[in-house]
Design a protein around this motif. Structure first.
Motif, mmCIF file in Angstrom:
data_model
loop_
_atom_site.group_PDB
_atom_site.id
_atom_site.type_symbol
_atom_site.label_atom_id
_atom_site.label_comp_id
_atom_site.label_asym_id
_atom_site.label_seq_id
_atom_site.Cartn_x
_atom_site.Cartn_y
_atom_site.Cartn_z
ATOM 1 N N HIS A 122 0.858 -1.186 0.000
ATOM 2 C CA HIS A 122 0.000 0.000 0.000
ATOM 3 C C HIS A 122 0.891 1.232 0.000
ATOM 4 O O HIS A 122 1.760 1.384 0.874
ATOM 5 N N GLN A 123 0.706 2.092 -0.994
ATOM 6 C CA GLN A 123 1.411 3.364 -1.112
ATOM 7 C C GLN A 123 2.929 3.206 -0.997
ATOM 8 O O GLN A 123 3.594 3.923 -0.248
ATOM 9 N N GLY A 124 3.461 2.237 -1.734
ATOM 10 C CA GLY A 124 4.908 2.051 -1.786
ATOM 11 C C GLY A 124 5.509 1.329 -0.603
ATOM 12 O O GLY A 124 6.733 1.187 -0.517
ATOM 13 N N LEU A 125 4.678 0.891 0.319
ATOM 14 C CA LEU A 125 5.172 0.165 1.492
ATOM 15 C C LEU A 125 4.666 -1.271 1.469
ATOM 16 O O LEU A 125 3.505 -1.533 1.119
ATOM 17 N N LEU A 126 5.545 -2.188 1.844
ATOM 18 C CA LEU A 126 5.143 -3.572 2.064
ATOM 19 C C LEU A 126 4.840 -3.724 3.544
ATOM 20 O O LEU A 126 5.699 -3.468 4.397
ATOM 21 N N HIS A 127 3.600 -4.092 3.854
ATOM 22 C CA HIS A 127 3.173 -4.316 5.241
ATOM 23 C C HIS A 127 3.222 -5.818 5.493
ATOM 24 O O HIS A 127 2.644 -6.597 4.723
ATOM 25 N N ILE A 128 3.887 -6.217 6.562
ATOM 26 C CA ILE A 128 4.054 -7.638 6.879
ATOM 27 C C ILE A 128 3.659 -7.885 8.321
ATOM 28 O O ILE A 128 4.131 -7.201 9.233
ATOM 29 N N SER A 129 2.792 -8.851 8.519
ATOM 30 C CA SER A 129 2.558 -9.385 9.863
ATOM 31 C C SER A 129 3.117 -10.799 9.860
ATOM 32 O O SER A 129 3.056 -11.491 8.846
ATOM 33 N N TYR A 130 3.700 -11.207 10.970
ATOM 34 C CA TYR A 130 4.253 -12.566 11.056
ATOM 35 C C TYR A 130 4.358 -12.970 12.519
ATOM 36 O O TYR A 130 4.239 -12.138 13.427
ATOM 37 N N TYR A 131 4.607 -14.224 12.717
ATOM 38 C CA TYR A 131 4.644 -14.841 14.043
ATOM 39 C C TYR A 131 6.084 -15.238 14.324
ATOM 40 O O TYR A 131 6.798 -15.671 13.422
ATOM 41 N N SER A 132 6.525 -15.079 15.573
ATOM 42 C CA SER A 132 7.878 -15.505 15.922
ATOM 43 C C SER A 132 7.972 -15.738 17.425
ATOM 44 O O SER A 132 7.169 -15.214 18.203
ATOM 45 N N SER A 133 8.984 -16.502 17.814
ATOM 46 C CA SER A 133 9.210 -16.794 19.238
ATOM 47 C C SER A 133 10.636 -16.439 19.655
ATOM 48 O O SER A 133 11.151 -16.957 20.635
ATOM 49 N N HIS A 134 11.283 -15.531 18.914
ATOM 50 C CA HIS A 134 12.694 -15.238 19.160
ATOM 51 C C HIS A 134 12.945 -14.420 20.423
ATOM 52 O O HIS A 134 14.079 -14.353 20.889
#
Length: 196
Positions: free
Chosen positions: A166-178
Motif C-alpha cells: 500500500h502506497q509504496g510500502l510492504l506491510h508484513i505481519s508474522y509470528y515468531s518466538s525469538h
C-alpha cells in the motif's frame, strides 16, 4: 464484539490453509492430518462451503502449508512446504487441474507470496539453513529459486506472514518466538530499499 456460532467448513481431518480470493472465488490448499500425507486443492464461491477441486494436489514427502498466488495471465502458482525436504513450486493454467511441480532451492515453512506492480514476486517464508528465521525472498518462477533479500527479526517457531502493498510500502505481519515467548509482529518496509 458479537460473533456468530462457528460454521463448519472443509473436510474432517484436512486442515484448510490460507485462503486466496481470485475473481470472486476462494481457493485453498488443505493438508491431510492422516498417516497418509497429501494436499488437496479446494474451491468455494462463498468462503464457507469448500469442495475438493483436485483430490490429490501433491503427495511427495510430507506436503502441508502453502501459499497461492494468481498471476495476471490467469495462471495459479503454489509454494508448498514439505518436511523435511525442500519446498515445491507448482504452476497451473486454468482451470487448475494439472499442476507440474519443481523442487525449490530451499526448505521453507509457512509460505506467502505477493506480486509487485513491476511483476516481481516476493515470498515470505521460514528458512531453515543456518539459523531458523522468517525472511523475504525474491522468487524466480522460471528457475524455481528463492533468493533471500531481507531477514526479519525472528527465530524459533516463526513465519505465517501476511503481505499487503500500500502506497509504496510492504506491510508484513508474522509470528515468531525469538524473544522468549510467541508473539505476532508487524513491519513496514519501503519497496525501494529491498535489494534485487
Amino acid at each position: 464484539e458479537h460473533w456468530s456460532d462457528p460454521i463448519p467448513c472443509g473436510e474432517i481431518n484436512i486442515w484448510l490453509w490460507r485462503l486466496t480470493w481470485h475473481q470472486e472465488t476462494a481457493w485453498a490448499v488443505g493438508y491431510s492430518c492422516f498417516a497418509q500425507r497429501y494436499v488437496r486443492l479446494y474451491k468455494s464461491d462463498d468462503g464457507v462451503a469448500f469442495a475438493p477441486w483436485v483430490s490429490t494436489l501433491n503427495d511427495a514427502g510430507y506436503p502441508n502449508e502453502s501459499g497461492l498466488l494468481f498471476l495476471p495471465d490467469g495462471r495459479a502458482m503454489c509454494l508448498l512446504r514439505r518436511d523435511p525436504h525442500v519446498g515445491l513450486l507448482g504452476i497451473a493454467n486454468p482451470p487448475y487441474f494439472d499442476w507440474p511441480w519443481q523442487e525449490l532451492n530451499k526448505r521453507i515453512g509457512g509460505p506467502a507470496c505477493i506480486q509487485l506492480a513491476d511483476g516481481r514476486i516476493l515470498a515470505a517464508v521460514r528458512l531453515y539453513d543456518s539459523k531458523v528465521r522468517t525472511s523475504l525472498c525474491w522468487l524466480d518462477i522460471d528457475n524455481a529459486t528463492l533468493r533471500e533479500c531481507l531477514v526479519l527479526p525472528s527465530g524459533g517457531d516463526t513465519s505465517y506472514p501476511g503481505l499487503v502493498v500500500h502506497q509504496g510500502l510492504l506491510h508484513i505481519s508474522y509470528y515468531s518466538s525469538h524473544q522468549g515467548k510467541t508473539a505476532v509482529y508487524y513491519s513496514q518496509i519501503r519497496l525501494d530499499t529491498l535489494t534485487n
